[in-house]
Design a protein around this motif. Structure first.
Motif, PDB file in Angstrom:
ATOM      1  N   GLU A 218       0.834  -1.210   0.000  1.00 22.44           N
ATOM      2  CA  GLU A 218       0.000   0.000   0.000  1.00 22.44           C
ATOM      3  C   GLU A 218       0.872   1.265   0.000  1.00 22.44           C
ATOM      4  O   GLU A 218       0.593   2.211  -0.735  1.00 22.44           O
ATOM      5  CB  GLU A 218      -0.905   0.000   1.236  1.00 22.44           C
TER       6      GLU A 218
ATOM      7  N   GLU B 100      -7.521   7.699  -0.538  1.00 25.52           N
ATOM      8  CA  GLU B 100      -8.727   6.906  -0.769  1.00 25.52           C
ATOM      9  C   GLU B 100      -8.914   6.573  -2.256  1.00 25.52           C
ATOM     10  O   GLU B 100      -9.207   5.425  -2.606  1.00 25.52           O
ATOM     11  CB  GLU B 100      -9.951   7.647  -0.230  1.00 25.52           C
ATOM     12  N   SER B 101      -8.696   7.568  -3.120  1.00 28.89           N
ATOM     13  CA  SER B 101      -8.920   7.292  -4.541  1.00 28.89           C
ATOM     14  C   SER B 101      -7.894   6.303  -5.100  1.00 28.89           C
ATOM     15  O   SER B 101      -8.188   5.520  -6.001  1.00 28.89           O
ATOM     16  CB  SER B 101      -8.936   8.593  -5.338  1.00 28.89           C
TER      17      SER B 101
ATOM     18  N   GLY C  73      -8.649   2.829  -3.039  1.00 29.40           N
ATOM     19  CA  GLY C  73     -10.014   2.345  -3.245  1.00 29.40           C
ATOM     20  C   GLY C  73     -10.774   2.152  -1.950  1.00 29.40           C
ATOM     21  O   GLY C  73     -11.876   1.610  -1.931  1.00 29.40           O
ATOM     22  N   TYR C  74     -10.227   2.551  -0.847  1.00 28.46           N
ATOM     23  CA  TYR C  74     -10.951   2.509   0.423  1.00 28.46           C
ATOM     24  C   TYR C  74     -10.425   3.625   1.316  1.00 28.46           C
ATOM     25  O   TYR C  74      -9.305   4.098   1.155  1.00 28.46           O
ATOM     26  CB  TYR C  74     -10.802   1.157   1.134  1.00 28.46           C
ATOM     27  N   SER C  75     -11.281   4.039   2.266  1.00 32.97           N
ATOM     28  CA  SER C  75     -10.839   5.134   3.130  1.00 32.97           C
ATOM     29  C   SER C  75     -10.086   4.550   4.323  1.00 32.97           C
ATOM     30  O   SER C  75     -10.393   3.453   4.785  1.00 32.97           O
ATOM     31  CB  SER C  75     -12.040   5.957   3.603  1.00 32.97           C
TER      32      SER C  75
END
Ligand code: GLU
Length: 364
Positions: free
Chosen positions: A331, A344-345, A348-350
């Motif tokens: 990540e 997030e973008s 793909g998750y916050s």
């Protein structure tokens, strides 16, 4: 007297300290150590970290080879550990002292929850008046995941249980300025630096896997966690009284530390699964006590998971801090150098915006 103020003492015995050249447990010697332990003033919590499983297993199984493959040494240790603990049991029972056995792997000290569980077990053994006898769990230790030497293991145990003293008994009097001539013993050390490591004798005796270098690594852990460490000669009878009386040892004085126990645990990690390199801006921010954000990261090294203890390297290449990461290396590689609102973008998750929160970080 030396040790009079110590309340929690870890004593580390190397293979050549407990096992003789013929592969026999040194019972006579060991009884003199028990006598010394009994003489310690007041009630003390004592832990013994002892090697010797492989050495005893080798002599019992008549395996003489010096270089044994790790898979085979695991099996030999599983035989030898029974003999080792049995000797301890017999010796201590003669003195009406109870013991407990603790076998540890790096996972047990490097994962916070497991380390706390281990700590509780030690504390309850103290309540039961049983001396914990510790060794590495050689059965599950692979070459990538193992302490391999009990010096660092003993230091990590000392840090986890909050011991104030670690004594490493070995086959020399301590650290010498000249290891070849065994002249000029260094009595006291207040700081561990490259100079000191250059004095370490690289020679390892036939029974152990450590040497002076792993003892200095252990001292680093102790110094950061408020624990005094001694290297002393364990080849003499009554080694503890001798050490106290003759004052022959190298003593490593701990730093005065205001760090909370959790941060002491973070800074004393032996983990080396990953490194995060940061730029100048992030170095300044971290020095001012801020958390590490993705924007200041320039490079990631190693393969690690969320929650692992990793090293932060500053813009000048120095080991700057240690901390528990909130993201995996995979990540971080995707979001390094980016602003927090872009996380997030991309992922793909916050999630959190700190890669390492300031509460999970200690500057070195
Ligand atoms: N755990 C190994 C044993 O008991 C040895 C580790 C060391 O060399 O300190 O034989």
């Amino acid at each position: 007297m030396l040790l009079d103020n110590s309340k929690k003492i870890v004593i580390k015995l190397g293979s050549s300290t407990v096992v003789d050249k013929k592969g026999m447990f040194k019972s006579k010697w060991f009884l003199t150590l028990i006598n010394d332990i009994k003489k310690l003033k007041n009630k003390r919590d004592v832990v013994i970290v002892s090697s010797g499983a492989i050495a005893l297993g080798q002599s019992y199984l008549k395996v003489r080879k010096k270089k044994i493959k790790i898979e085979m040494s695991q099996a030999i240790a599983s035989v030898g550990q029974i003999h080792l603990i049995n000797h301890f049991k017999i010796m201590f029972e003669k003195n009406k002292i109870k013991i407990g056995q603790i076998l540890i792997t790096p996972d047990d000290t490097e994962q916070r929850r497991r380390a706390l569980n281990a700590k509780r077990t030690f504390e309850n053994l103290f309540k039961l008046n049983a001396i914990p006898i510790v060794n590495e769990n050689d059965t599950t230790a692979t070459s990538e995941i193992k302490y391999g030497d009990n010096d660092r293991l003993a230091a990590r145990v000392a840090q986890i249980i909050g011991a104030d003293t670690l004594i490493i008994f070995t086959d020399v009097d301590g650290l010498y300025r000249d290891s070849k001539s065994k002249k000029s013993l260094i009595k006291e050390v207040n700081e561990i630096n490259e100079n000191l490591f250059s004095l370490a004798d690289k020679k390892i005796n036939t029974l152990s896997s450590g040497g002076m270098t792993t003892k200095l690594d252990a001292a680093k852990i102790c110094i950061n966690s408020g624990c005094k460490m001694f290297i002393a000669n364990g080849q003499h009878m009554n080694p503890l009284s001798r050490m106290v009386k003759d004052k022959i040892f190298t003593c490593f004085n701990p730093k005065i530390s205001t760090l909370h126990a959790r941060k002491k645990w973070i800074i004393s990690s032996i983990g080396s699964s990953g490194k995060i390199y940061i730029d100048e801006g992030a170095t300044v921010a971290l020095a001012a006590g801020k958390s590490l954000l993705p924007a200041g990261i320039t490079k990631v090294e190693g393969d690690f998971k969320k929650g692992e203890n990793i090293l932060i390297i500053d813009n000048k290449g120095n080991e700057f801090a240690r901390g528990l990461v909130s993201f995996s290396s995979l990540e971080i590689n995707k979001i390094k150098g980016l602003q927090s609102n872009q996380i997030e973008s991309i992922l793909g998750y916050s999630s959190k915006s700190e890669i390492i929160h300031k509460d999970d970080m200690v500057k070195l």
